[in-house]
Design a protein around this motif. Structure first.
Motif, PDB file in Angstrom:
ATOM      1  N   ILE B  22      28.518  35.281 -27.656  1.00  0.00           N
ATOM      2  CA  ILE B  22      28.145  33.889 -27.399  1.00  0.00           C
ATOM      3  C   ILE B  22      26.727  33.619 -27.900  1.00  0.00           C
ATOM      4  CG2 ILE B  22      27.578  32.243 -25.561  1.00  0.00           C
ATOM      5  CD1 ILE B  22      30.457  32.300 -25.723  1.00  0.00           C
ATOM      6  N   PHE B  27      24.039  30.599 -30.820  1.00  0.00           N
ATOM      7  CA  PHE B  27      22.601  30.334 -30.767  1.00  0.00           C
ATOM      8  C   PHE B  27      21.832  30.959 -31.941  1.00  0.00           C
ATOM      9  CE2 PHE B  27      18.383  31.632 -28.933  1.00  0.00           C
ATOM     10  CZ  PHE B  27      17.814  30.384 -29.078  1.00  0.00           C
ATOM     11  N   MET B  34      20.265  26.619 -39.356  1.00  0.00           N
ATOM     12  CA  MET B  34      19.465  25.399 -39.334  1.00  0.00           C
ATOM     13  C   MET B  34      18.194  25.587 -40.165  1.00  0.00           C
ATOM     14  SD  MET B  34      18.185  23.151 -36.098  1.00  0.00           S
ATOM     15  CE  MET B  34      17.191  24.349 -35.275  1.00  0.00           C
ATOM     16  N   SER B 221       9.951  18.534 -25.588  1.00  0.00           N
ATOM     17  CA  SER B 221      11.302  18.524 -26.139  1.00  0.00           C
ATOM     18  C   SER B 221      12.244  17.618 -25.374  1.00  0.00           C
ATOM     19  CB  SER B 221      11.850  19.951 -26.138  1.00  0.00           C
ATOM     20  OG  SER B 221      11.964  20.396 -24.819  1.00  0.00           O
TER      21      SER B 221
ATOM     22  N   PRO C 110      18.297  31.678 -24.969  1.00  0.00           N
ATOM     23  CA  PRO C 110      18.540  30.225 -25.006  1.00  0.00           C
ATOM     24  C   PRO C 110      17.636  29.441 -24.055  1.00  0.00           C
ATOM     25  CG  PRO C 110      20.613  31.385 -24.962  1.00  0.00           C
ATOM     26  CD  PRO C 110      19.544  32.416 -24.731  1.00  0.00           C
ATOM     27  N   VAL C 113      14.231  28.162 -25.857  1.00  0.00           N
ATOM     28  CA  VAL C 113      14.259  27.143 -26.908  1.00  0.00           C
ATOM     29  C   VAL C 113      14.779  25.842 -26.293  1.00  0.00           C
ATOM     30  CG1 VAL C 113      15.390  26.487 -29.066  1.00  0.00           C
ATOM     31  CG2 VAL C 113      14.545  28.801 -28.770  1.00  0.00           C
ATOM     32  N   PRO C 114      14.132  24.714 -26.604  1.00  0.00           N
ATOM     33  CA  PRO C 114      14.577  23.445 -26.033  1.00  0.00           C
ATOM     34  C   PRO C 114      16.061  23.173 -26.285  1.00  0.00           C
ATOM     35  CG  PRO C 114      12.522  23.153 -27.195  1.00  0.00           C
ATOM     36  CD  PRO C 114      12.948  24.559 -27.438  1.00  0.00           C
ATOM     37  N   LEU C 116      17.583  20.516 -26.850  1.00  0.00           N
ATOM     38  CA  LEU C 116      17.798  19.596 -27.970  1.00  0.00           C
ATOM     39  C   LEU C 116      17.957  20.362 -29.276  1.00  0.00           C
ATOM     40  CD1 LEU C 116      17.282  16.325 -28.611  1.00  0.00           C
ATOM     41  CD2 LEU C 116      15.334  17.353 -29.787  1.00  0.00           C
ATOM     42  N   ILE C 117      17.110  21.374 -29.466  1.00  0.00           N
ATOM     43  CA  ILE C 117      17.142  22.156 -30.702  1.00  0.00           C
ATOM     44  C   ILE C 117      18.406  23.008 -30.754  1.00  0.00           C
ATOM     45  CG2 ILE C 117      15.954  24.011 -31.941  1.00  0.00           C
ATOM     46  CD1 ILE C 117      13.333  22.660 -31.042  1.00  0.00           C
ATOM     47  N   ILE C 118      18.784  23.556 -29.580  1.00  0.00           N
ATOM     48  CA  ILE C 118      20.036  24.310 -29.518  1.00  0.00           C
ATOM     49  C   ILE C 118      21.193  23.404 -29.939  1.00  0.00           C
ATOM     50  CG2 ILE C 118      21.693  25.406 -27.951  1.00  0.00           C
ATOM     51  CD1 ILE C 118      19.346  26.451 -26.338  1.00  0.00           C
ATOM     52  N   ILE C 120      21.135  20.677 -31.877  1.00  0.00           N
ATOM     53  CA  ILE C 120      21.110  20.370 -33.312  1.00  0.00           C
ATOM     54  C   ILE C 120      21.626  21.556 -34.119  1.00  0.00           C
ATOM     55  CG2 ILE C 120      19.612  19.845 -35.282  1.00  0.00           C
ATOM     56  CD1 ILE C 120      17.815  18.287 -33.367  1.00  0.00           C
ATOM     57  N   ALA C 121      21.117  22.762 -33.770  1.00  0.00           N
ATOM     58  CA  ALA C 121      21.532  23.957 -34.507  1.00  0.00           C
ATOM     59  C   ALA C 121      23.037  24.168 -34.374  1.00  0.00           C
ATOM     60  CB  ALA C 121      20.772  25.187 -33.988  1.00  0.00           C
ATOM     61  N   LEU C 123      25.314  21.917 -33.752  1.00  0.00           N
ATOM     62  CA  LEU C 123      26.040  20.883 -34.507  1.00  0.00           C
ATOM     63  C   LEU C 123      26.137  21.258 -35.988  1.00  0.00           C
ATOM     64  CD1 LEU C 123      27.327  18.065 -34.872  1.00  0.00           C
ATOM     65  CD2 LEU C 123      25.020  17.180 -35.229  1.00  0.00           C
ATOM     66  N   LEU C 144      26.987  28.718 -23.536  1.00  0.00           N
ATOM     67  CA  LEU C 144      25.738  29.299 -24.034  1.00  0.00           C
ATOM     68  C   LEU C 144      24.556  28.975 -23.125  1.00  0.00           C
ATOM     69  CD1 LEU C 144      24.170  30.656 -26.529  1.00  0.00           C
ATOM     70  CD2 LEU C 144      23.547  28.297 -27.026  1.00  0.00           C
ATOM     71  N   THR C 208      21.539  16.717 -23.175  1.00  0.00           N
ATOM     72  CA  THR C 208      20.820  17.019 -24.402  1.00  0.00           C
ATOM     73  C   THR C 208      21.628  17.846 -25.399  1.00  0.00           C
ATOM     74  OG1 THR C 208      19.009  17.197 -22.851  1.00  0.00           O
ATOM     75  CG2 THR C 208      18.489  17.514 -25.143  1.00  0.00           C
TER      76      THR C 208
END
Lengths: 366, 287, 272
Positions: B22, B27, B34, B221, C110, C113-114, C116-118, C120-121, C123, C144, C208
């Motif tokens: 996972i 992640f 990205m 964030s 996880p 890291v914010p 939001l960034i998780i 986006i990545a 997606l 996750l 988010t």
């Protein structure tokens, strides 16, 4: 010799990384015998017990229980009972459930389980606590339940891992008495691990003294105490006065030793370890020394006799412990209460002992 | 011989595999993907380029948004610190029962969606909300105050949701202060005021530090609160990233913004750490 | 002097504390009375009393559907995350495998890291592998972000577990699986249950990450409220929110009872 043994250890060896924690351990335990592993912490006694229990695998040698080789057999298939130092009762089960757990796993009918649980709780004299949880019990009660849980399955071997060390002194004595009674009544083969020599003497038929992973001596409590096989055993079991000596002469029956300060000792030769080379260590137990008052000047030291000044007198109940300074060395003496002896500090005294009470060993090379 | 050891390692591996799959698959791998998208043309397929990042710094528009994000986060940290410190001090002195009650009361709203909490603030701060209605009925004001859909609204919303971290961080460090220190200081003649500056404040620095970095990172964030309580006028980096991703569909720019956000947060927190962790600090607080 | 200090200091700090606590809970407290308003305007204090905004929920099928969907998603997430997280925590705590430091920071990563960034990545990556907008993609992303909490809660729960109990069971004849079910699991159940409830709430509340994962057919309730709020603000949001608040309170009380919220967040304060 085709005698059957309940436990056999043959050249057992265990290493943790590059350190050898148990080496060349050989032992045979007869049915119904209680054998104690005695030694300071780190001597390998618990490691050996863990190998017997199946929590550790030996790196070498064979391990047999009731004639069956046990290497590689998981602990749940070894048919053992074990009592742990920290009691290790299941906190979420009642006393009765704790005791019944081993029987339940053996798929014994419910009615029989109840009867056997009852019986064993009566054996440890706590049948009224069956529905309590371990948290509600005192330390002594918990350990009794732990013993009951270990005995109820009628295991081929009972392992006791310092079961008394978490209890206070008085309880400890009470419980060891009870354990001995149970052990003798049920004739269950028992391996007992402790660092407490008094406990070991009290409980066992035989004692295995261990140091740094090596067996120093195996023998009855009396043998261990009276005829220690090594300087380590002599110093670990009971109190000893140690003399760093040089061999002065040998005759048919005796060794003749002298310390640097001029104390002269004789030791019986028979059935003792040979002393070779001239450096040796000699031991005399405090209770084997006779203490007498001296009037007048100090005569020169003679064989097995020294003179000294009393430095400290401690009353220990049935006996008195006296520390005497002789030629710069402190010698401990234990004697019964003698009304005619007037022991006070700075008193001039004579100490003497018999040559049969002097044990001598070749000195280890430094 | 080592079969048992090996099988233990095997069991451990077996138990860890689902979790690691996972983490890696949802992640770690996506993060690298990205990064690639932000650094290559044509959705990570084409040539390597820094164009997306260059774009962000060429245009003052983005720099302004970055600055606003940092500024609002700093305001939030200040509000949380000023309001959170007394609460932590009170908790440190309170009975365990009181402590438990306060902890419960400030944590439990945190377990309800931030969307709903923000909606509650809209009811309180809106033109027809609790505050404006009260003030107008008391004739203190005649026109409703603008408390929402501006930077003030965002700071209020963020402080509400993040103060819990500040309070818990500081109170944890205050719990560790030996209460006999206060008695000792009192006997030596320190007033309550002096005791605060010579004992409470210095010994709570690790807590303040932990709370500050945590609140700052989370504020940087946060997306929901700026979106709901700042409205369209208060645009911050997370909202910008969302727009680039979902509205403009400019994914390489969106990815670059994500990394700008991550990088600036980590950079500022590191800078702050360097400033706080002086030699003396390390000697006193490293255990 | 000391006595004077004790009687005076709490009163000043106490008042500030009272207002801060009020500030934190008032947004939720104010929603419930607002939902009973009889007018169509969102205002406080509310005017009149009616249940019309609760009835109106039924006119908006998207809220009913997303509520059911969120519930389903949160339950599935909680179950899977609890199993995965518990297994991992057990492996780390019990067997202490080589590199367990690296593995545990990986499992907790996880949280650093914010979200939001998780999102986006995930997606971007899911688009590439064809999971974007699917239920599986949404579920995976929720798992996750929940797994680290379960790992940490269960790991902390295991720190008070005495492994000699497992040895005791084994000596009595229990095989490893039996030992786990009879001894280990019952004793770490509070931690596992807390992990499960926390995972449920994490998933149920999330916006988010969901933001980037949802599709028209897979919209969560917080997302539906979020989207609705950006278009119109009516007391309808209040009535839906009230239901969610009451539901969440049930879980919060379970958590408090079973585990203690302070322990839950005590370790959380290290997350960045």
């Amino acid at each position: 010799m085709t005698k059957e043994y309940d436990v056999e250890l043959h050249q057992i060896r265990k290493c943790f990384g590059s350190t050898v924690v148990v080496d060349d351990f050989n032992l045979q335990v007869e049915r119904g015998e209680c054998v104690t592993f005695l030694g300071p912490s780190g001597c390998g006694k618990t490691t050996t017990l863990n190998m017997l229990a199946g929590f550790l695998e030996p790196d070498g040698g064979t391990l047999t229980i009731k004639g069956k080789p046990m290497n590689g057999v998981p602990s749940n298939k070894r048919d053992l009972g074990m009592v742990f130092q920290t009691y290790s009762l299941f906190p979420h089960m009642t006393v009765a459930e704790n005791v019944a757990y081993g029987l339940k796993l053996r798929k014994i009918p419910k009615s029989e389980i109840a009867a056997r649980v009852n019986k064993v709780l009566e054996l440890v004299k706590l049948p009224h606590l069956a529905d309590r949880y371990p948290k509600q019990l005192s330390g002594g009660q918990r350990q009794r339940i732990a013993i009951a849980r270990a005995l109820v399955t009628e295991p081929s071997v009972l392992l006791l891992d310092e079961p008394l060390s978490n209890l206070d002194a008085k309880l400890r004595e009470e419980l060891r008495e009870e354990m001995k009674r149970l052990q003798q009544e049920l004739k269950v083969t028992t391996i007992f691990v402790t660092h407490d020599q008094e406990e070991a003497m009290y409980m066992s038929d035989r004692i295995v003294v261990l140091d740094h992973g090596r067996v120093e001596q195996i023998g009855t409590p009396e043998e261990i105490y009276q005829r220690p096989a090594s300087p380590f055993v002599h110093e670990f079991v009971g109190k000893s006065n140690r003399f760093q000596v040089k061999l002065a002469a040998t005759d048919e029956h005796l060794w003749h030793f002298a310390t640097k300060e001029g104390i002269l000792l004789q030791a019986d030769r028979h059935s003792r370890q040979e002393v070779t080379g001239d450096a040796a260590v000699a031991y005399v137990r405090p209770e084997h020394i006779v203490i007498q008052e001296v009037v007048g000047d100090a005569p020169p030291p003679s064989m097995n006799t020294v003179f000294g000044i009393v430095r400290l007198v401690s009353f220990l109940g049935s006996i008195v412990e006296v520390i005497v300074e002789c030629h710069g060395q402190l010698i401990t003496v234990r004697t019964g209460i003698a009304p005619h002896l007037h022991l006070v500090e700075n008193k001039f005294v004579q100490l003497s002992w018999d040559s049969q009470h002097v044990s001598a060993f070749p000195a280890k090379e430094a | 011989m080592n079969s048992l050891l090996r099988s233990k390692g095997f069991i451990a591996t077996l138990l860890l595999v689902p979790g690691l799959i996972i983490i890696l698959g949802v992640f770690i791998l996506p993060m690298f993907y990205m990064l690639m998208i932000s650094l290559r043309e044509d959705m990570g397929q084409g040539a390597w380029t820094l164009a997306s990042y260059a774009h962000l710094f060429k245009d003052t528009y983005y720099v302004q948004i970055l600055w606003r994000t940092v500024r609002l986060s700093l305001y939030t940290v200040c509000v949380c610190l000023v309001l959170g410190f007394p609460v932590a001090m009170y908790m440190a002195q309170a009975t365990p029962k009181m402590r438990g009650l306060i902890t419960f009361l400030i944590i439990s709203p945190h377990l309800i969606s931030v969307v709903i909490r923000n909606f509650g603030w809209v009811v309180i701060l809106g033109n027809n909300g609790f505050i404006n209605n009260t003030l107008m009925s008391l004739d203190v004001i005649s026109e409703p105050l603008r408390l929402l859909y501006n930077e003030l609204g965002v700071v209020i919303g963020l402080s509400d949701s993040l103060i819990v971290y500040m309070v818990l961080a500081i109170s944890t460090s205050l719990y560790a202060v030996d209460s006999s220190l206060y008695k000792a200081a009192g006997i030596l003649g320190a007033t309550r005021f002096k005791q605060f500056f010579s004992i409470t404040l210095p010994l709570s620095i690790p807590g303040i530090f932990a709370g500050t970095t945590l609140v700052f990172s989370l504020a940087m964030s946060s997306f929901v609160t700026p979106a709901l309580m700042g409205g369209t006028s208060v645009k911050v980096l997370p909202v910008l990233a969302y727009e680039q991703m979902m509205a403009s569909l400019n994914w390489s720019l969106g990815a670059a913004i994500a990394f700008l956000l991550l990088g600036s947060t980590i950079g500022l927190v590191t800078l702050f750490t360097k400033l706080v962790e002086t030699k003396r600090y390390k000697e006193v607080f490293s255990s | 002097m000391i006595r004077e200090k004790k009687s005076r200091r709490p009163s000043v700090l106490g008042i500030i504390t009272f207002f801060v606590v009020l500030m934190v809970i008032s947004p939720l407290l104010i929603i419930i009375p607002t939902s009973f308003t009889s007018t169509g305007v969102l205002r406080f204090p509310p005017q009149g009393f009616s249940l019309q905004w609760y009835e109106k929920i039924f006119d908006r099928p998207e809220f009913i559907e997303s509520f059911g969907f969120s519930l389903q998603l949160a339950i599935i997430t909680a179950v899977i995350a609890t199993v995965i997280g518990t297994l991992a925590a057990l492996a780390l705590h019990k067997y202490k495998p080589r590199g367990s430091g690296v593995i545990s920071s990986l499992l907790l990563s996880p949280l650093t890291v914010p979200a939001l960034i998780i999102g986006i990545a995930a997606l971007l990556f899911f688009t590439r592998i064809g999971l974007a907008g699917t239920f599986l993609g949404l579920l995976l992303s929720h798992i996750l972000i929940s797994v680290p909490y379960v790992v940490r809660l269960v790991y902390t729960g295991l720190s008070t577990f005495d492994y000699t109990l497992e040895r005791a069971a084994s000596i009595l004849g229990a095989n490893p699986l039996r030992t786990f079910w009879d001894v280990t699991f019952p004793l770490i159940r509070p931690a596992v249950l807390s992990g499960c409830v926390f995972a449920f709430l994490t998933s149920f509340d999330n916006v988010t990450v969901s933001l980037f994962m949802i599709s028209p057919s897979t919209t969560t309730l917080p997302m539906a409220i979020f989207n609705y709020m950006q278009e119109s603000l009516t007391p309808l949001v209040a009535s839906i929110s009230s239901i969610v608040i009451l539901l969440s309170l049930v879980f919060i009380f379970i958590l408090e009872r079973v585990y203690g919220l302070d322990r839950l967040f005590g370790s959380n304060s290290h997350a960045h």
